[in-house]
Design a protein around this motif. Structure first.
Motif, PDB file in Angstrom:
ATOM      1  N   LEU A 192      76.303  83.578  48.649  1.00  0.00           N
ATOM      2  CA  LEU A 192      77.613  84.120  49.001  1.00  0.00           C
ATOM      3  C   LEU A 192      78.606  83.023  49.362  1.00  0.00           C
ATOM      4  O   LEU A 192      79.811  83.150  49.113  1.00  0.00           O
ATOM      5  CB  LEU A 192      77.481  85.097  50.171  1.00  0.00           C
ATOM      6  N   LYS A 193      78.138  81.932  49.931  1.00  0.00           N
ATOM      7  CA  LYS A 193      79.031  80.813  50.230  1.00  0.00           C
ATOM      8  C   LYS A 193      79.633  80.253  48.945  1.00  0.00           C
ATOM      9  O   LYS A 193      80.824  79.915  48.901  1.00  0.00           O
ATOM     10  CB  LYS A 193      78.266  79.721  50.967  1.00  0.00           C
ATOM     11  N   GLY A 194      78.836  80.191  47.886  1.00  0.00           N
ATOM     12  CA  GLY A 194      79.342  79.718  46.599  1.00  0.00           C
ATOM     13  C   GLY A 194      80.411  80.630  46.036  1.00  0.00           C
ATOM     14  O   GLY A 194      81.403  80.168  45.455  1.00  0.00           O
ATOM     15  N   ALA A 195      80.224  81.950  46.209  1.00  0.00           N
ATOM     16  CA  ALA A 195      81.232  82.903  45.733  1.00  0.00           C
ATOM     17  C   ALA A 195      82.560  82.688  46.450  1.00  0.00           C
ATOM     18  O   ALA A 195      83.631  82.739  45.842  1.00  0.00           O
ATOM     19  CB  ALA A 195      80.746  84.337  45.944  1.00  0.00           C
ATOM     20  N   ALA A 196      82.499  82.453  47.764  1.00  0.00           N
ATOM     21  CA  ALA A 196      83.726  82.240  48.536  1.00  0.00           C
ATOM     22  C   ALA A 196      84.405  80.927  48.159  1.00  0.00           C
ATOM     23  O   ALA A 196      85.635  80.874  48.011  1.00  0.00           O
ATOM     24  CB  ALA A 196      83.401  82.254  50.028  1.00  0.00           C
ATOM     25  N   VAL A 197      83.632  79.859  47.986  1.00  0.00           N
ATOM     26  CA  VAL A 197      84.209  78.570  47.588  1.00  0.00           C
ATOM     27  C   VAL A 197      84.889  78.691  46.225  1.00  0.00           C
ATOM     28  O   VAL A 197      85.994  78.179  46.020  1.00  0.00           O
ATOM     29  CB  VAL A 197      83.116  77.476  47.556  1.00  0.00           C
TER      30      VAL A 197
END
Length: 454
Positions: A192-197
């Motif tokens: 999910l951190k990758g999606a936000a970045v």
């Protein structure tokens, strides 16, 4: 002359579609930010990831709503001033809108830092979904300015007579998001951190394009080639006019949050994930309806400023027919091919497929009315009646709460699914007649020497 410049003698239908088609395209592209995240999360992370992103979204909705508030409020003011042939005030409103973007973007970061984790807890998140949701929000805590600016600039630029530029910057941003989602989620496994970045970086690309346009010779108002004049009055009026757009965005955030809590209470984590999938499918209609409303806005604001009230009637009829047609077509597709559309977000989870199919049948049964409610709110915003627009947006949120409170007690999970369509029927039966009464009342009035902005 700009091909999209508003003129009194132009064909109303051609002008409507000249603004509406780019607006729909822009909103579809904007919806791809959420949609693509959901597809990658569903396939690479699974039901827990879908649950987490649906829990994080109501928290982020406030940030996106701030950008929409600035864009629609200041954009409407720009078009009203242009209809009055006052380009000096139009430039001041545009510059003031850009200044508001920076100020509210900083406040949005502070909001996420102070309240982000608390709002995740209130939705009943546990286990992996809790951790995933907070990972997602951590990125936006420091990228909120980009999110606000990416929401505001397309609408400001559309009211600068450049809907094609507004659409193009959003298309480039969405394509960038797709590529970065694949890299950060699919290849690097950042979750999910990758999606936000990926989302924040894509938004920065879109913002950069918008700023380059405003500094170029193609800008109609050319605010950077004139002395920059900021106006506290324009700032206040932009916030009042755009407040309904913020409340409308927050409405979806609040309602999604309440649904998440009730699905966790009356159903299972799969119910929350299914709600996420159904929400993505509704988004595909909502962005079209929002695009139709936003395409209508510059035209209605201009005709209102020019006191051409009979033309507003024609534009409103076109927008109503287009919104209903889109709603009926998409509803038919969803009910005829549920397995296919759900499969975009599902990697073989049969329980998720079954629950999402139930959600399509119940939750989306009256979604075309949501499009008409959006039109009504946008109409009042376009003619400077921010109070009525805000009232519709607030009512759209409040009317659901009694149904969310009572229906699950009698019908369980199905009661949660049914709360929104029943509230849509109740609200639309009031709001749509009020809108048309106001339109026809304006048409019957005689033009005055100087129109006043409400």
């Amino acid at each position: 002359m700009h091909v999209t410049e508003l003129k009194q003698g132009d064909s109303i239908t051609k002008t409507f579609w000249r603004f509406t088609i780019p607006a729909i395209a822009a909103m579809i592209v904007n919806g791809l930010y959420q949609l693509v995240d959901g597809i990658f999360v569903g396939h690479y992370i699974g039901a827990e990831g879908l649950e987490a992103i649906n829990i994080a979204w109501p928290v982020i909705a406030v940030v996106g709503g701030l950008g929409l508030m600035i864009g629609m409020g200041a954009g409407s003011l720009v078009s009203i001033y242009r209809g009055e042939e006052n380009l000096g005030k139009a430039r001041s409103a545009m510059a003031t809108g850009l200044a508001l973007t920076i100020v509210l973007g900083a406040l949005a970061s502070l909001y996420l830092i102070l309240f982000g984790n608390t709002l995740v807890n209130l939705q009943g998140a546990t286990g992996l979904a809790y951790g995933y949701a907070n990972n997602y929000l951590d990125v936006f805590k420091y990228g909120a300015v980009a999110t606000v600016a990416a929401g505001a600039l397309p609408f400001l630029i559309r009211n600068d007579d450049s809907p094609f530029v507004a659409t193009s910057m959003m298309v480039v941003g969405a394509l960038t998001n797709i590529v970065l989602d694949y890299v950060f989620i699919g290849l690097l496994g950042w979750g999910l951190k990758g999606a936000a970045v990926a989302t924040v970086l894509a938004q920065l690309v879109s913002v950069a394009m918008g700023l380059i346009y405003l500094c170029s010779s193609r800008s109609f108002l050319a605010i950077f080639r004139h002395p920059l004049m900021l106006s506290l009055s324009d700032a206040g009026q932009s916030l009042v006019l755009g407040c309904s757009s913020l409340v409308m965005f927050m409405y979806y955030g609040v309602v999604v949050g309440f649904h998440n809590r009730l699905f966790a209470e009356y159903g299972t984590p799969v119910s929350v994930a299914a709600f996420a999938v159904v929400g993505y499918l509704m988004t595909l209609y909502y962005v079209v309806a929002e695009g139709i409303a936003e395409g209508m806005q510059p035209q209605v604001s201009f005709y209102h400023g020019a006191q051409s009230y009979s033309k507003i009637v024609k534009v409103a009829k076109l927008a109503t027919m287009a919104s209903l047609a889109a709603g009926f077509i998409w509803l038919a597709v969803l009910n005829l091919f549920p397995d296919f559309v759900i499969g975009m977000f599902n990697s073989g989870n049969e329980a998720l497929l079954k629950e999402a199919a139930l959600g399509i049948r119940l939750h989306l049964s009256a979604m075309y009315l949501d499009g008409l409610i959006i039109l009504a709110s946008m109409y009042f915003l376009s003619v400077g009646k921010g109070g009525k627009s805000l009232s519709i947006s607030v009512a759209n949120m409040l009317v659901q709460f009694p149904f969310l409170y009572t229906l699950p007690k009698f019908y369980g999970v199905e009661g949660v699914w049914l709360a929104m369509p029943i509230s849509n029927v109740v609200l639309a039966s009031v709001v749509i007649p009020v809108m048309w009464h106001d339109i026809l009342k304006q048409k019957s009035q005689q033009p005055t020497l100087r129109p006043a902005i409400a």
